[in-house]
Motif scaffolding. Structure first.
Motif, mmCIF file in Angstrom:
data_model
loop_
_atom_site.group_PDB
_atom_site.id
_atom_site.type_symbol
_atom_site.label_atom_id
_atom_site.label_comp_id
_atom_site.label_asym_id
_atom_site.label_seq_id
_atom_site.Cartn_x
_atom_site.Cartn_y
_atom_site.Cartn_z
ATOM 1 N N VAL A 64 0.839 -1.205 0.000
ATOM 2 C CA VAL A 64 0.000 0.000 0.000
ATOM 3 C C VAL A 64 0.871 1.252 0.000
ATOM 4 C CG1 VAL A 64 -1.696 1.284 1.345
ATOM 5 C CG2 VAL A 64 -1.930 -1.179 1.084
ATOM 6 N N GLY A 68 0.730 4.008 -2.871
ATOM 7 C CA GLY A 68 0.419 5.404 -2.583
ATOM 8 C C GLY A 68 1.528 6.323 -3.071
ATOM 9 N N ILE A 111 -4.221 8.559 -2.732
ATOM 10 C CA ILE A 111 -5.226 7.665 -2.154
ATOM 11 C C ILE A 111 -5.625 6.603 -3.183
ATOM 12 C CG2 ILE A 111 -7.511 7.541 -1.113
ATOM 13 C CD1 ILE A 111 -5.729 9.096 0.647
ATOM 14 N N LEU A 112 -5.828 7.033 -4.422
ATOM 15 C CA LEU A 112 -6.241 6.078 -5.450
ATOM 16 C C LEU A 112 -5.195 4.983 -5.610
ATOM 17 C CD1 LEU A 112 -8.280 5.393 -7.707
ATOM 18 C CD2 LEU A 112 -6.853 6.717 -9.249
ATOM 19 N N VAL A 115 -5.233 2.646 -2.562
ATOM 20 C CA VAL A 115 -6.416 1.783 -2.485
ATOM 21 C C VAL A 115 -6.334 0.670 -3.535
ATOM 22 C CG1 VAL A 115 -8.879 1.738 -2.917
ATOM 23 C CG2 VAL A 115 -7.927 3.479 -1.436
ATOM 24 N N ALA A 118 -3.917 -1.838 -2.410
ATOM 25 C CA ALA A 118 -4.414 -2.670 -1.317
ATOM 26 C C ALA A 118 -5.293 -3.793 -1.858
ATOM 27 C CB ALA A 118 -5.197 -1.819 -0.316
ATOM 28 N N VAL A 119 -6.221 -3.445 -2.738
ATOM 29 C CA VAL A 119 -7.147 -4.460 -3.246
ATOM 30 C C VAL A 119 -6.395 -5.456 -4.139
ATOM 31 C CG1 VAL A 119 -9.191 -4.831 -4.645
ATOM 32 C CG2 VAL A 119 -9.102 -2.909 -3.076
ATOM 33 N N ALA B 14 -5.389 -5.264 4.767
ATOM 34 C CA ALA B 14 -5.938 -4.404 3.721
ATOM 35 C C ALA B 14 -7.219 -3.724 4.204
ATOM 36 C CB ALA B 14 -6.213 -5.214 2.457
ATOM 37 N N TYR B 15 -8.049 -4.473 4.923
ATOM 38 C CA TYR B 15 -9.310 -3.938 5.457
ATOM 39 C C TYR B 15 -9.031 -2.731 6.345
ATOM 40 C CZ TYR B 15 -14.065 -4.588 7.355
ATOM 41 O OH TYR B 15 -15.373 -4.446 7.708
ATOM 42 N N LEU B 18 -7.629 0.203 4.251
ATOM 43 C CA LEU B 18 -8.666 0.854 3.446
ATOM 44 C C LEU B 18 -9.524 1.760 4.326
ATOM 45 C CD1 LEU B 18 -9.807 -1.988 1.031
ATOM 46 C CD2 LEU B 18 -8.532 0.061 0.473
ATOM 47 N N LEU B 21 -7.573 4.811 5.043
ATOM 48 C CA LEU B 21 -7.477 5.728 3.906
ATOM 49 C C LEU B 21 -8.806 6.422 3.654
ATOM 50 C CD1 LEU B 21 -5.456 3.453 1.472
ATOM 51 C CD2 LEU B 21 -4.670 5.606 2.428
ATOM 52 N N ALA B 22 -9.903 5.692 3.871
ATOM 53 C CA ALA B 22 -11.216 6.252 3.553
ATOM 54 C C ALA B 22 -11.592 7.354 4.535
ATOM 55 C CB ALA B 22 -12.270 5.153 3.560
#
Lengths: 182, 246
Positions: A64, A68, A111-112, A115, A118-119, B14-15, B18, B21-22
């Motif tokens: 991540v 980032g 952030i994009l 994220v 991460a996924v 990751a959870y 996320l 980050l959110a």
């Protein structure tokens, strides 16, 4: 998978438990007995289980961070390239590299990138989608076992011995101890 | 399908990240937008934008209310009710107070325009209230403001009332976003670029989707994994342990 050349007779021995605590006790016992190739299967994430197995650090945070960082640099220099190199426009005499104006987009791109990393990182690190895995497929073939806790001692473990492993798993009130075919 | 411990570990990392980050992303929307106004290279920094920086409560709390209202609307109530879990009404009074602050923000915005006598501000307010997006503005304000009182009175078990209010709030918030975006875009620098935005077919399909709590009441889309974890946190034995223990 066996490293002995011959056709492997067994993927491992799988013990089935009612409670997470029994599973954790069994993991600790197996680790104390010197097994290293063990894996646990639970219906939801339980931190104590992966701690007991010895996964102390997940590589996801690093992925991540890299995502980032890349996203932020990409967002900033994309704007820099457009505004300074490719299409410089004099807007009210402001400098081409008006970097404060680039910050909101840089922030969003950071952030994009994080994220998406991460996924994607979870999928790639977990090897998903995974249409076939011995332990998962074995479990799926068992009826009414979606809510149990499993520990697999794998045959590729250098210390693996089928009978000793079965005995170890049975000690912790395992409902059932089964052989998992390769 | 149960997953290997290593899989769950990566998933949980990751959870958490996320979520981490959110949260700043949502909370910083207003700062980023006002920052954008302040440092934008294109000369769009009107007097209104400067004073908008000072009127932080309305958009900031509006955003928070909108996202909070989404919870019972989109996912929270029906599944939790299904599992006899907590209901959103427990935050009712706090939500109602925020709603009142937002109302105050709306009113002060109108008041300040006329109090300062700034012709641009007055023109903007008049355009918003009686211009081409006037009907949306006149709906969004009351939709947000009027929900305060019934929300404060909603008890923790009154799920149906909370859902209805949250739908009203969400529609109000949707209209407010529409007004903000359209009024700032429909008159560009060149009069030849002027125009108006109209709802498309899919846009019209979008609003009735607020009826989805009805669907959710019968098809729980809340991940059962999360429900299971909630139950664990609630000191209830997880279902997986209760099911078929001999």
């Amino acid at each position: 998978m066996s490293h002995h050349g011959a056709k492997p007779a067994l993927h491992g021995v799988m013990g089935e438990f009612y409670t997470p605590q029994e599973l954790i006790d069994a993991i600790e016992e197996a680790r104390a007995a010197g097994y290293t190739k063990i894996d646990a299967f639970t219906p939801y994430p339980i931190e104590e289980v992966w701690e007991a197995i010895g996964h102390h650090k997940s590589p996801v945070p690093l992925v991540v961070l890299l995502g980032g960082t890349f996203g932020g640099l990409f967002g900033f220099f994309l704007q820099y390239w457009v505004a300074v190199i490719e299409y410089p426009l004099n807007i009210g005499g402001r400098p081409f590299n008006s970097w404060p104006a680039f910050i909101p987009v840089t922030f969003e791109c950071t952030i994009l990138g994080a994220v998406l990393a991460a996924v994607a990182g979870v999928f790639i690190l977990n090897g998903l989608p995974e249409p076939y895995h011995r332990s998962s497929t074995w479990r799926a073939s068992q009826p009414r076992r979606a809510n149990r806790y499993f520990l697999c001692i794998e045959a590729r473990d250098p210390k693996f011995d089928r009978d000793a492993a079965r005995e170890l798993l049975s000690k912790f009130h395992a409902i059932e101890v089964s052989d998992v075919e390769p | 399908m149960a997953r290997s411990a290593a899989h769950w570990h990566n998933y949980e990392s990751a959870y958490l990240l996320l979520a981490g980050l959110a949260t700043p992303l949502v909370l910083s929307v207003h700062s980023v937008v006002s920052f954008d106004f302040a440092v934008g290279v294109v000369t769009r920094l009107a007097h209104h934008d400067l004073s908008a920086l000072l009127r932080w409560p309305a958009p900031c709390l509006g955003l928070r209310d909108g996202s909070h209202a989404l919870d019972p609307d989109a996912q929270g109530v029906p599944p939790r009710r299904l599992h006899h879990h907590s209901a959103p009404g427990e935050h009712g009074e706090g939500d109602a107070r925020h709603r009142l602050i937002v109302t105050y923000g709306y009113l002060i915005e109108i008041f300040m325009a006329f109090y300062t006598g700034n012709e641009h501000d007055i023109a903007m307010i008049e355009n918003r209230l009686f211009g081409r997006t006037g009907s949306s503005t006149r709906c969004s304000g009351p939709a947000t403001s009027s929900s305060a009182a019934p929300l404060a009175q909603a008890g923790p078990k009154e799920c149906r009332r909370a859902v209805v209010i949250s739908i009203i709030v969400n529609v109000g918030m949707w209209l407010e976003r529409f007004v903000i975006i359209v009024t700032s875009l429909h008159r560009d620098f060149l009069p030849s670029s002027w125009g108006m935005y109209h709802g498309t077919f899919w846009g019209r399909v979008d609003l009735p989707r607020h009826a989805r709590p009805v669907l959710l009441a019968h098809v729980p889309l809340h991940p059962l994994l999360a429900v299971d974890l909630d139950l664990r946190d609630a000191d209830d034995p997880p279902r997986s342990q209760m099911d078929d223990k001999p």
